[in-house]
Scaffold this active site. Structure first.
Site, PDB file in Angstrom:
ATOM      1  N   ALA A  83     -32.847 -14.716  48.867  1.00  0.00           N
ATOM      2  CA  ALA A  83     -33.888 -14.504  47.854  1.00  0.00           C
ATOM      3  C   ALA A  83     -33.399 -14.977  46.487  1.00  0.00           C
ATOM      4  O   ALA A  83     -32.221 -14.827  46.159  1.00  0.00           O
ATOM      5  CB  ALA A  83     -34.260 -13.027  47.789  1.00  0.00           C
ATOM      6  N   ASP A  84     -34.307 -15.553  45.690  1.00  0.00           N
ATOM      7  CA  ASP A  84     -33.972 -15.827  44.298  1.00  0.00           C
ATOM      8  C   ASP A  84     -34.681 -14.794  43.417  1.00  0.00           C
ATOM      9  O   ASP A  84     -35.362 -13.899  43.924  1.00  0.00           O
ATOM     10  CB  ASP A  84     -34.306 -17.276  43.914  1.00  0.00           C
ATOM     11  CG  ASP A  84     -35.797 -17.584  44.014  1.00  0.00           C
ATOM     12  OD1 ASP A  84     -36.623 -16.643  43.991  1.00  0.00           O
ATOM     13  OD2 ASP A  84     -36.145 -18.774  44.119  1.00  0.00           O
ATOM     14  N   SER A  85     -34.509 -14.915  42.101  1.00  0.00           N
ATOM     15  CA  SER A  85     -35.037 -13.878  41.204  1.00  0.00           C
ATOM     16  C   SER A  85     -36.560 -13.759  41.312  1.00  0.00           C
ATOM     17  O   SER A  85     -37.102 -12.657  41.220  1.00  0.00           O
ATOM     18  CB  SER A  85     -34.617 -14.170  39.767  1.00  0.00           C
ATOM     19  OG  SER A  85     -35.108 -15.441  39.373  1.00  0.00           O
ATOM     20  N   ASP A  98     -38.370 -14.377  44.018  1.00  0.00           N
ATOM     21  CA  ASP A  98     -38.661 -13.702  45.294  1.00  0.00           C
ATOM     22  C   ASP A  98     -38.565 -12.193  45.117  1.00  0.00           C
ATOM     23  O   ASP A  98     -39.372 -11.439  45.661  1.00  0.00           O
ATOM     24  CB  ASP A  98     -37.640 -14.124  46.364  1.00  0.00           C
ATOM     25  CG  ASP A  98     -37.793 -15.576  46.773  1.00  0.00           C
ATOM     26  OD1 ASP A  98     -38.937 -16.064  46.799  1.00  0.00           O
ATOM     27  OD2 ASP A  98     -36.769 -16.223  47.063  1.00  0.00           O
ATOM     28  N   ILE A  99     -37.543 -11.771  44.351  1.00  0.00           N
ATOM     29  CA  ILE A  99     -37.330 -10.330  44.208  1.00  0.00           C
ATOM     30  C   ILE A  99     -38.461  -9.694  43.403  1.00  0.00           C
ATOM     31  O   ILE A  99     -38.960  -8.623  43.750  1.00  0.00           O
ATOM     32  CB  ILE A  99     -35.930 -10.053  43.607  1.00  0.00           C
ATOM     33  CG1 ILE A  99     -34.878 -10.427  44.676  1.00  0.00           C
ATOM     34  CG2 ILE A  99     -35.780  -8.594  43.180  1.00  0.00           C
ATOM     35  CD1 ILE A  99     -33.455 -10.429  44.207  1.00  0.00           C
TER      36      ILE A  99
END
Lengths: 77, 413
Positions: free
Chosen positions: A35-37, A39-40
């Site tokens: 996950a990248d930022s 996605d979070i």
């Protein structure tokens, strides 16, 4: 706990496009699930929606593993 | 000394088929890709038909998670680029990635994403708007995601000039290669405009055909009974490279690109200049750029939208540029089959020019039944025609008064 985990797992599989067996309580969103930022941010929104709760930004930042998310949800429901 | 530039790979996703082979066989058989809109209920709209892409599944080409982060117009661009790269047999492992760039045209960008997220804002409040709204919606993300997907680190930009967007993209990529700023460019256009909001917008402009009961006959460029354009979606992408680069790697060469002309009417936001002066100048500039006389042109893939004004004025412009030769050259509008792909039109129609040259066949203008005295050229009515096409022009004209012509030529050493 088990029920929360199952629901969280379902959302993660859908949003991060990962396989079911990759998602354990110990899985890190960034290191294990890719996950990248962004996605979070989206994931936190989906959890808020599913569990009908607000997760403040400073709390969301502390959620690093699937287990962290499940614990936060169980503690705040 | 400027470099020669050639086309070595193609990818197509269109209402008449996904993949260049299916696209081309549909066009030369005169197949219409227009049907009733299926992605939403169009009953309340004055125009209820469009050219939807029916045989495309994003996850056949793109990782599931990545595909979710892309608007449909970006999925088209990434998938069509994959096809074009494979067709060109370009081995990216051996290439200098910083010498490969991307210029893709798109008139609108992620309209479906914008529409869905606007509904989310209204119905569920600002806290529920997706962090992916902006990076999915912005119109440059087609080119951006193509670069990310294939690791292409050269010049990267999106041309936006409404329905002329991808002709500007193709022309700008050509010029960039000609002056040596890159070795290879991915170029063309992509668009996914068949959403409730944009269909309603074009209905309000009264620019589209309302022949809802005869979808296959609705797009009828140059025919006297034409009553507007039909919206289409998809992407047309090509691999363009300097001749020296193509030769060094032993690439198959489809055609050469030799000219680019770009002008503006500076007249009205949606109506074309009544005399077609801007369109005529675009063709003249492209010919001059190519060092070609008008008599050298065998085929023009017209903008030919099927609106009463466009087809009449474009015909006038062609006659002004070509004089007597206007009646000898072939003019056809493949929008009669694909519909109008807006910002992707020039990308798809560049492929038509290249394929006409390569295969020696000109696709027809279908639904040509009733001659219009003001449209009196050879529009290749209803049947494809064999023709040794040495030079082909592609015209694109856009809202805002943008007029763009690109010229392709049979490749000869």
């Amino acid at each position: 706990m088990a029920d929360t985990f199952e629901k969280v797992k379902e959302i993660i599989i859908d949003q991060l496009g990962v396989e079911e067996d990759q998602v354990t309580l110990n899985s890190s969103f960034v290191d294990d699930l890719g996950a990248d930022s962004l996605d979070i941010v989206e994931l936190v929104m989906a959890l808020e929606e599913e569990f009908d709760m607000q997760i403040p930004d400073e709390e969301a930042e502390k959620i690093r593993t699937v287990g962290d998310a499940v614990k936060y949800i169980n503690d705040h429901q | 000394m400027s470099k020669r530039v050639v086309i070595t790979g193609m990818g197509a996703i269109t209402p008449v088929g996904t993949g260049v082979e299916k696209f081309w066989s549909s066009l030369i058989s005169g197949v219409s890709g227009i049907d009733r809109i299926s992605t939403f209920d169009p009953s309340e709209y004055s125009t209820q038909i469009a050219g939807e892409v029916k045989d495309f599944t994003a996850t056949d080409y793109i990782d599931k998670k990545e595909a979710r982060r892309m608007d449909r117009f970006t999925q088209f661009a990434v998938a069509a680029t994959g096809m074009a790269l494979r067709d060109a047999e370009l081995d990216l492992e051996k290439e200098k990635r910083e010498r490969i760039g991307v210029i893709i045209g798109s008139g609108i960008g992620g309209m479906e994403t914008l529409w869905q997220q606007a509904k989310t804002l209204i119905n569920r409040g600002p806290g529920r708007v997706s962090p992916f709204l902006v990076p999915m919606m912005i119109a440059n993300m087609g080119a951006g995601q193509v670069a990310i997907s294939y690791g292409l680190q050269g010049p990267n930009v999106t041309a936006i000039s409404a329905c002329a967007s991808s002709n500007n993209a193709v022309g700008d990529a050509f010029k960039l290669l000609q002056r040596g700023d890159a070795d290879v460019m991915i170029t063309g256009g992509t668009e996914a405009p068949i959403t409730p909001l944009s269909v309603a917008g074009f209905c309000a402009l009264k620019a589209m055909s309302t022949r809802n009961d005869e979808p296959h006959k609705a797009s009828r460029p140059f025919d006297a009974q034409r009553d507007g354009f039909i919206m289409g979606e998809g992407a047309g992408i090509m691999v363009m490279e300097t001749l020296e680069h193509a030769q060094a790697r032993g690439a198959k060469i489809y055609a050469e690109i030799v000219g680019y002309g770009s002008t503006c009417d500076a007249y009205h936001i949606t109506a074309p200049d009544p005399e077609g002066n801007g369109a005529a100048r675009a063709m003249q500039i492209a010919l001059k750029d190519a060092g070609l006389q008008p008599e050298a042109v065998d085929y023009i893939n017209a903008h030919g939208t099927s609106t009463p004004l466009n087809d009449k004025i474009e015909t006038k412009a062609i006659k002004r540029v070509f004089g007597e030769h206007a009646r000898k050259l072939l003019v056809s509008s493949t929008k009669s089959m694909t519909g109008h792909l807006l910002g992707a039109a020039g990308g798809v129609e560049a492929l038509v020019c290249v394929l006409s040259i390569y295969n020696g066949i000109v696709p027809p203008t279908i639904n040509y039944e009733v001659p219009d005295p003001e449209c009196d050229l050879d529009y290749v009515p209803n049947q494809a025609r064999e023709k040794d096409v040495k030079v082909a022009l592609s015209n694109s004209l856009g809202f805002g008064g943008h007029n763009v012509t690109v010229a392709f030529k049979k490749y000869e050493e």
